[in-house]
Motif scaffolding. Structure first.
Motif, short mmCIF file in Angstrom:
data_model
loop_
_atom_site.label_atom_id
_atom_site.label_comp_id
_atom_site.label_asym_id
_atom_site.label_seq_id
_atom_site.Cartn_x
_atom_site.Cartn_y
_atom_site.Cartn_z
N TYR A 37 37.33 42.07 34.74
CA TYR A 37 38.59 41.56 34.18
C TYR A 37 39.80 41.93 35.05
O TYR A 37 40.94 41.64 34.69
CB TYR A 37 38.79 42.03 32.73
CG TYR A 37 38.70 43.53 32.53
CD1 TYR A 37 39.79 44.35 32.81
CD2 TYR A 37 37.53 44.12 32.06
CE1 TYR A 37 39.72 45.72 32.63
CE2 TYR A 37 37.44 45.49 31.87
CZ TYR A 37 38.54 46.28 32.16
OH TYR A 37 38.46 47.64 31.97
N ASN A 38 39.53 42.57 36.19
CA ASN A 38 40.59 42.79 37.18
C ASN A 38 40.42 41.84 38.36
O ASN A 38 40.88 42.12 39.47
CB ASN A 38 40.56 44.24 37.65
CG ASN A 38 41.06 45.19 36.57
OD1 ASN A 38 42.23 45.12 36.18
ND2 ASN A 38 40.18 46.06 36.05
N ASP A 39 39.72 40.72 38.11
CA ASP A 39 39.47 39.69 39.13
C ASP A 39 38.65 40.22 40.30
O ASP A 39 38.75 39.69 41.41
CB ASP A 39 40.78 39.10 39.69
CG ASP A 39 41.39 38.06 38.75
OD1 ASP A 39 40.85 37.88 37.64
OD2 ASP A 39 42.40 37.45 39.14
N VAL A 238 51.46 42.32 41.27
CA VAL A 238 50.31 41.56 41.76
C VAL A 238 49.64 40.85 40.58
O VAL A 238 49.76 41.32 39.44
CB VAL A 238 49.27 42.47 42.48
CG1 VAL A 238 49.81 42.98 43.80
CG2 VAL A 238 48.83 43.64 41.58
N PRO A 239 48.94 39.74 40.84
CA PRO A 239 48.29 39.03 39.74
C PRO A 239 47.24 39.89 39.03
O PRO A 239 47.08 39.82 37.82
CB PRO A 239 47.62 37.84 40.42
CG PRO A 239 48.31 37.67 41.73
CD PRO A 239 48.83 39.02 42.12
N ALA A 240 46.51 40.72 39.78
CA ALA A 240 45.47 41.56 39.19
C ALA A 240 45.23 42.74 40.13
O ALA A 240 45.62 42.70 41.31
CB ALA A 240 44.18 40.77 39.02
N LEU A 241 44.57 43.80 39.62
CA LEU A 241 44.37 44.99 40.46
C LEU A 241 43.48 44.71 41.67
O LEU A 241 43.49 45.45 42.64
CB LEU A 241 43.79 46.13 39.62
CG LEU A 241 44.76 46.69 38.56
CD1 LEU A 241 44.13 47.86 37.83
CD2 LEU A 241 46.10 47.12 39.19
N ARG A 264 43.13 53.88 40.27
CA ARG A 264 42.27 54.41 41.34
C ARG A 264 40.81 54.04 41.09
O ARG A 264 40.08 53.67 42.00
CB ARG A 264 42.44 55.92 41.44
CG ARG A 264 41.76 56.52 42.67
CD ARG A 264 42.29 57.88 42.98
NE ARG A 264 42.14 58.72 41.79
CZ ARG A 264 42.96 59.74 41.49
NH1 ARG A 264 43.98 60.05 42.25
NH2 ARG A 264 42.75 60.46 40.41
N HIS A 265 40.38 54.13 39.83
CA HIS A 265 38.99 53.73 39.55
C HIS A 265 38.76 52.27 39.95
O HIS A 265 37.81 51.96 40.67
CB HIS A 265 38.60 53.90 38.08
CG HIS A 265 37.31 53.18 37.78
ND1 HIS A 265 36.09 53.65 38.22
CD2 HIS A 265 37.06 51.98 37.20
CE1 HIS A 265 35.14 52.77 37.89
NE2 HIS A 265 35.69 51.75 37.27
N VAL A 266 39.61 51.39 39.46
CA VAL A 266 39.36 49.95 39.68
C VAL A 266 39.36 49.62 41.17
O VAL A 266 38.47 48.91 41.66
CB VAL A 266 40.39 49.10 38.91
CG1 VAL A 266 40.27 47.63 39.28
CG2 VAL A 266 40.22 49.29 37.41
N VAL A 267 40.34 50.15 41.89
CA VAL A 267 40.46 49.80 43.30
C VAL A 267 39.30 50.38 44.11
O VAL A 267 38.69 49.69 44.94
CB VAL A 267 41.83 50.25 43.86
CG1 VAL A 267 41.92 50.03 45.36
CG2 VAL A 267 42.96 49.50 43.14
N THR A 268 38.94 51.64 43.83
CA THR A 268 37.83 52.23 44.61
C THR A 268 36.49 51.61 44.19
O THR A 268 35.61 51.40 45.02
CB THR A 268 37.76 53.77 44.46
OG1 THR A 268 37.62 54.11 43.07
CG2 THR A 268 39.01 54.44 45.02
N GLU A 269 36.36 51.29 42.92
CA GLU A 269 35.09 50.68 42.44
C GLU A 269 34.89 49.30 43.08
O GLU A 269 33.78 48.93 43.43
CB GLU A 269 35.10 50.58 40.91
CG GLU A 269 33.82 50.02 40.29
CD GLU A 269 32.63 50.99 40.25
OE1 GLU A 269 32.74 52.10 40.81
OE2 GLU A 269 31.60 50.64 39.65
#
Ligand code: GLA
Length: 379
Positions: A37-39, A238-241, A264-269
């Motif tokens: 859901y963060n594209d 930004v539109p999404a993380l 940090r979780h979403v970007v590193t994941e």
């Protein structure tokens, strides 16, 4: 899974033979958690455990649904289908509703359901039902809908009818996965790549262990994580993380520590998922281990969606020799996966079971998973 029995119960329920029998599987997510859901990117594979439906049309405008496991039947007139209706039948009725919302001509139908996907274990028991019903209704009503669109109709049923604000991961996996492959999916462009996962050839196996700690999505924590991500994206402009390219610069702009951890979780994941795709594509499946470990640490420390039973299972699996382990699915319980040397998964499950007994937790259940096919027709 007794297809004869299912067909015979369908005859009793509908007064006629089923027009066919369809299935859709549960899934595990190898990596890419709370990225959909963060594209972002996800990398699931389908399980042999599946939902199976026998279906036939009827001419009285009623959707008649029966669950073999619960021995219950719910009949609803199509005109009375209403989002927000609770209970198991909403996963079936929701699909009829979602297809009609999407402009498809679907009328009365009898559906007899059986499933061996464990409920509430984070293995997508609900998506399996939805996707099996989509596959069935597309065939019996002659609907020309491509596989990705089928997954999205099933997601619409989950989001708008059942009321769980989930992403596309589960329904895409259940519909689009192939036997012996993982599915790398870009949740923004909907582009997919099938990634070979020849576990046995690589001398490996994947243990799926159900901690038996039930989880629920309609539950507030999932929605809360999702909202925090959307707020953070708005602050970052930004539109999404998925669009965050410089993590440190992004973190410096965010107002509070909780939000920084979630981002940090979403970007590193997302990066780990792309890396896992590259690693798997290059054939070095063993190198997935450290990525699984890092994913778990990130879910535990930054996204804060693990629970003590899950963390213990992951820690013991690693001590017992797994090459990497992580929670899979939405979180707050459910299953872990562990990448193991071939032949060692069962013993690792046993070690977790012993540790659970010592900690006073209930007994877990486990099985070795091999990537299975997505939704289709059984007969
Ligand atoms: C649940 C949701 C998915 C996804 C995962 C977390 O399974 O249904 O859409 O968000 O959680 O990765």
């Amino acid at each position: 899974m007794d297809i004869q029995q299912l067909s015979s119960d369908h005859r009793t329920q509908a007064g006629r033979e089923p027009e066919g029998v369809w299935f859709a599987p549960g899934r595990v997510n190898l990596i890419g958690e709370h990225t959909d859901y963060n594209d972002g990117f996800v990398l699931p594979f389908a399980l042999e455990k599946k939902a199976v439906v026998a279906v036939s049309r009827r001419d009285d405008g009623v959707v008649s649904m029966r669950s073999e496991e619960l021995d219950e039947q719910v009949d609803v007139a199509i005109a009375d289908l209403e989002p927000g209706t609770e209970g198991w039948s909403s996963y079936l009725a929701g699909v009829v509703w979602a297809l009609r919302q999407s402009g498809q001509e679907v009328s009365g139908v009898t559906i007899t359901l059986t499933s061996d996907v464990p409920l509430g274990a984070g293995l997508s028991s609900s998506a399996a039902i939805e996707c099996a019903v989509v596959a069935a209704l597309c065939d019996v009503f002659g609907l020309d809908i491509d596989p990705m669109e089928r997954a999205r109709v099933a997601q619409l049923a989950e989001n708008a009818y059942v009321g769980a604000p989930t992403g596309l991961l589960d329904q895409a996996a259940s519909t689009l996965c192939r036997e012996d492959f993982g599915l790398f999916l870009d949740c923004r462009s909907f582009e997919t790549a099938q990634v070979p996962l020849p576990m046995a050839e690589a001398g490996l196996e994947i243990l799926v262990l159900d901690t038996k700690t039930p989880h629920s999505h309609v539950d507030g924590e999932y929605g809360a994580r999702r909202r925090t991500c959307e707020e953070a994206a708005a602050i970052l402009g930004v539109p999404a993380l998925r669009d965050v390219t410089d993590l440190d610069a992004a973190l410096a702009q965010l107002p509070d520590e909780t939000m920084r951890k979630r981002v940090r979780h979403v970007v590193t994941e997302n990066s780990r998922t792309v890396e896992a795709y590259e690693v798997a594509r290059s054939g070095s499946l063993r190198d997935l281990g450290p990525l699984l470990d890092a994913s778990h640490a990130s879910m535990r420390d930054d996204y804060e969606i693990t629970v003590p039973t899950v963390d213990l299972a992951v820690a013991v699996a690693r001590e017992a020799g797994a090459l990497g382990a992580r929670m899979t699915g939405g979180g707050f319980g459910g299953c872990i996966i562990a990448l193991c040397e071939a032949g060692s998964g069962d013993g690792i499950g046993q070690r977790v079971s012993e540790a659970y007994a010592a900690a006073g937790y209930g007994a877990p259940q486990w099985f070795i998973a091999t990537p299975a096919p997505g939704a289709g027709r059984l007969r």
